[in-house]
Design an enzyme around this catalytic site. Structure first.
Site, short mmCIF file in Angstrom:
data_model
loop_
_atom_site.label_atom_id
_atom_site.label_comp_id
_atom_site.label_asym_id
_atom_site.label_seq_id
_atom_site.Cartn_x
_atom_site.Cartn_y
_atom_site.Cartn_z
N HIS A 19 -11.88 53.59 -21.41
CA HIS A 19 -11.99 52.84 -22.67
C HIS A 19 -12.99 51.73 -22.38
O HIS A 19 -12.66 50.76 -21.68
CB HIS A 19 -10.59 52.28 -23.01
CG HIS A 19 -10.55 51.16 -23.99
ND1 HIS A 19 -9.77 51.20 -25.11
CD2 HIS A 19 -11.15 49.94 -24.01
CE1 HIS A 19 -9.91 50.07 -25.79
NE2 HIS A 19 -10.72 49.28 -25.13
N HIS A 61 -14.21 56.87 -27.38
CA HIS A 61 -14.56 56.13 -28.61
C HIS A 61 -15.81 55.26 -28.46
O HIS A 61 -15.79 54.07 -28.72
CB HIS A 61 -13.37 55.37 -29.19
CG HIS A 61 -12.57 54.49 -28.26
ND1 HIS A 61 -13.14 53.53 -27.48
CD2 HIS A 61 -11.24 54.43 -28.03
CE1 HIS A 61 -12.19 52.91 -26.79
NE2 HIS A 61 -11.03 53.44 -27.11
N ASP A 76 -8.76 59.00 -32.37
CA ASP A 76 -8.18 57.73 -31.94
C ASP A 76 -7.07 57.33 -32.93
O ASP A 76 -6.91 56.14 -33.26
CB ASP A 76 -9.24 56.63 -31.83
CG ASP A 76 -8.74 55.39 -31.07
OD1 ASP A 76 -7.60 55.43 -30.57
OD2 ASP A 76 -9.49 54.41 -31.00
#
Lengths: 434, 308
Positions: free
Chosen positions: A179, A232, A307
């Site tokens: 992340h 993401h 997500d």
């Protein structure tokens, strides 16, 4: 032997639309692909020109189970996935407790399977209890079924720990999924740093926060000879760094989300700072959004994820600054993207979109799951039927997910999944199809 | 003119004609302040709730005076003793206010979007934003424009320099919108670390050097500096700040003769403004305070149904 014959479909095999329009499924596997197939003892699903694709694979979803089941549990999550055309969902491990030991990996697998809906595959933490201090028992967790290692919700706490994790996983254990976020640039941030932060006064999160962590990961992959997956991705700078890393031959992969592809910071401004649009990483600039599409087209971005971040309405329905981050989208994500592509990016081939939702994410899963994400003889019969003509209004109140708000609530979208099959078993069907 | 605004979250959807109409109304209200009996019946029977989640004596008292001069009934919601402190959501607060029959809610809150959120949850009540986090402070902008308008008449073509911590200033954001709508040129100045990125999207220019920013300005607006920003490392010292961005007589000489020195208060003497400027002949700081009551009266009157 259970048999199912799909007739009269436009069949997407994971890479392209093929000329054959029939797929025969026997005992959960694809037995035959052809044109004008007949099978007397098979149940027939008439396509009437609709699309048949491999079941969608979401590499990044949050189910809040164990620990915060009022937000979502593995059953509601698996059902929500099924209703969105997804057949495989990777559950992030930032639950309470965090999934950082083999028993919890097994818990997610078994409770996910009990839902008898979309397949849920657990990601395990990189660090014990997700505390960012010591790496987990990654061998044992992989053996138990973990398909990624990630401290998602946060970056891996230190460069040293990330380096250890990359050395330990190498190219044999499941990938580390990072992340990307430089915490010191994120602190207190609410929205993209740029137009939306200038106009709102909300603290901005610069794109550089993401870029710095991506650069760290790339440097450590180069150093360790390992591989990493950035999840993401939201900004142009990160896309460029990953593009260059791939060109340099490093095993670096990434995904972006449905909402970063279809929304930008203007949506936050236009909504009057509605918390439905509050997400981390934040909805970024128009230029960043354009860069994500370019990265998708040129192959820099490997997969599209949801997500999916469900919150109970009491938690999410707050003033923007006080609401938690996260967009719940499993049930409408595919329709959001297909509708957006048709209206705004018609030059992007539909095949490319489907590839990023099927075979491409499948390729990032461990060896055991290779064979998902394709329609091929002998492959697992995970299938999704898409009706390109179906127009429906997004209505969160009818969702299987426990989340009850999303940015597209009340919006009419065209092109919806209408049936979902896992291993040849129908797990969901649109009411209008009945 | 038919007044179309009910809740006022910011002034970004106000036209220049609406501003001018509003300024005219404010002047009438200021006349009320000069009467021996400072009370008119415009909002008699209306229930105003001042809901302050942040300390703000000035704004709250200013609103309360305005409400009382219009004969409204006033309740000051004590947040520290309310259910909010016990974990009640703002949605519950909104529904409670509605159930109690509040007509007008004046709210100050530390979170961006709080006023907008409250307005979205009230079916009948009117929300007047008394400041939401670092986002907007529309009544400050209205009183600032009114103060300047009284001095200059038309504001078209005037230049205002806002100097200081724009990044964390809800005043600056609303003032930029208001003064631009009135036809002013707006220049911002302050340390780059206290300036929003992409500030030009606000339709203003940024000039790091305060001396250049105030050159030929008709108004020099000093924004309050919070000392904790220094602890956050956003500027190196109060002394350095004052030397480069603080307003003293030397800086004011660079503006046009007769330029106004403005400040939203409370002032940090010797930081963003030197005493000789704060108390000098160019200062309109106390006029701003007086304008605050008049403009809040006008706002309560127009939005609260007095004009209909």
């Amino acid at each position: 032997m259970e048999k199912l014959l799909f007739k009269g479909f436009k069949v997407f095999d994971g890479k392209e639309f093929i000329k054959d329009d029939c797929v025969l499924v026997e005992d959960g596997k694809i037995a035959k692909i052809g044109s004008g197939l007949e099978c007397a003892d098979a149940e027939v699903v008439e396509g009437n020109g609709r699309l048949l694709t491999p079941g969608f694979i979401d590499l990044h979803a949050h189910f809040r189970d164990p620990g915060l089941e009022w937000n979502e549990d593995l059953k509601s999550g698996a059902m929500a996935g099924a209703a969105g055309g997804f057949t495989t969902l990777v559950a992030m491990p930032n639950t309470k407790p965090a999934v950082s030991e083999p028993a919890l990996v097994e818990y997610v697998l078994s409770h996910g399977a009990a839902a008898k809906a979309a397949r849920i595959l657990p990601a395990g933490c990189v660090s014990k209890k997700r505390e960012g201090k010591e790496i987990c028992e990654m061998e044992k967790m992989a053996e138990a079924g973990a398909v990624f290692f990630t401290d998602d919700g946060s970056p891996v706490a230190t460069s040293h720990l990330l380096r250890l994790a990359l050395l330990y996983t190498g190219k044999r254990l499941p990938r580390v999924m990072e992340h990307p976020e430089e915490i010191s640039l994120f602190q207190g941030g609410q929205v993209h740093e740029g137009r939306v932060s200038a106009m709102s006064g909300l603290k901005g999160i610069p794109g550089a926060s993401e870029e710095i962590d991506v650069a760290r990961g790339i440097a450590l992959v180069r150093d360790t000879g390992s591989r990493i997956h950035f999840t993401h991705i939201s900004c142009a700078g990160a896309v460029e760094l990953i593009r260059n890393a791939k060109r340099a031959g490093l095993d670096v992969t990434c995904d972006t989300t449905f909402h970063h592809l279809t929304l930008n910071e203007n949506a936050v401004i236009g909504s009057g700072y509605n918390s439905r649009f509050k997400v981390n990483p934040p909805l970024r600039s128009v230029e960043d959004q354009r860069a994500l599409w370019e990265g998708l087209v040129d192959g820099t971005i490997d997969a599209i994820v949801t997500d999916h971040a469900p919150w109970h309405m009491d938690e999410k329905d707050e003033p923007f600054q006080e609401a938690p981050f996260g967009i719940a989208s499993l049930e409408c994500a595919a329709a959001v993207l297909l509708d957006y592509r048709a209206k705004n990016r018609p030059e992007v081939p539909l095949e490319l979109i489907f590839t990023k939702m099927t075979s491409a994410p499948a390729a990032l899963l461990p060896e055991k799951w290779q064979g998902l994400g394709v329609i091929a003889e002998g492959a697992c019969a995970d299938l999704t039927v898409i009706d390109e003509a179906r127009t429906r209004i997004v209505d969160c109140q009818t969702w299987h997910s426990k989340a009850r708000c999303c940015p597209w609530e009340g919006i009419a979208l065209t092109s919806w999944p209408v049936m979902t099959f896992v291993e040849g078993r129908k797990i969901w069907q649109d009411d209008e199809e009945l | 003119m038919t007044w179309r605004h009910r809740s006022v979250i910011d002034v970004d959807d106000w036209t220049r004609e609406e501003f001018l109409f509003f300024l005219d109304q404010s002047r009438h209200m200021e006349n009320v302040m000069d009467r021996p009996v400072k009370k008119v019946p415009a909002l008699r029977g209306k229930m105003c709730v001042n809901l302050f989640f942040e300390n703000s004596t000035r704004t709250r008292v200013s609103f309360e005076l305005a409400e009382k001069m219009l004969s409204a009934d006033v309740v000051n919601w004590s947040v520290s003793g309310s259910s909010t402190a016990k974990g009640e959501t703002m949605r519950d607060t909104a529904w409670t206010l509605e159930a109690m029959g509040a007509d007008i809610v004046v709210m100050r809150h530390g979170a961006v979007g709080a006023a907008q959120y409250l307005a979205s949850k009230l079916k009948h009540g009117i929300v007047l934003n008394a400041g939401d986090g670092t986002h907007a402070h529309p009544t400050q902008a209205l009183l600032d424009v009114y103060t300047a308008w009284k001095h200059f008449g038309s504001l078209e073509g005037r230049k205002i320099a806002l100097v200081g911590d724009v990044l964390h200033s809800r005043v600056a954001r609303s003032d930029v919108i208001a003064f631009k709508t009135m036809g002013c040129e707006v220049v911002l100045s302050g340390p780059p670390t206290l300036m929003p990125r992409e500030v030009e999207c606000l339709g203003v220019t940024y000039e790091r050097d305060a001396r250049k920013a105030v050159e030929d300005a008709d108004m020099v607006y000093l924004l309050r500096i919070q000392r904790e920003r220094q602890q956050d490392g956003l500027f190196p010292s109060v002394d350095e700040y004052h030397r480069w961005w603080g307003a003293d007589e030397e800086l004011m000489k660079l503006a046009k003769p007769g330029a106004l020195a403005m400040h939203p208060g409370p002032i940090n003497r010797g930081v963003e403004i030197a005493s000789e400027v704060a108390d000098g002949h160019q200062s309109v700081i106390l006029e701003q305070v007086r304008s605050g009551v008049a403009t809040r009266m006008a706002l309560l009157y127009l939005c609260g149904g007095g004009a209909r």
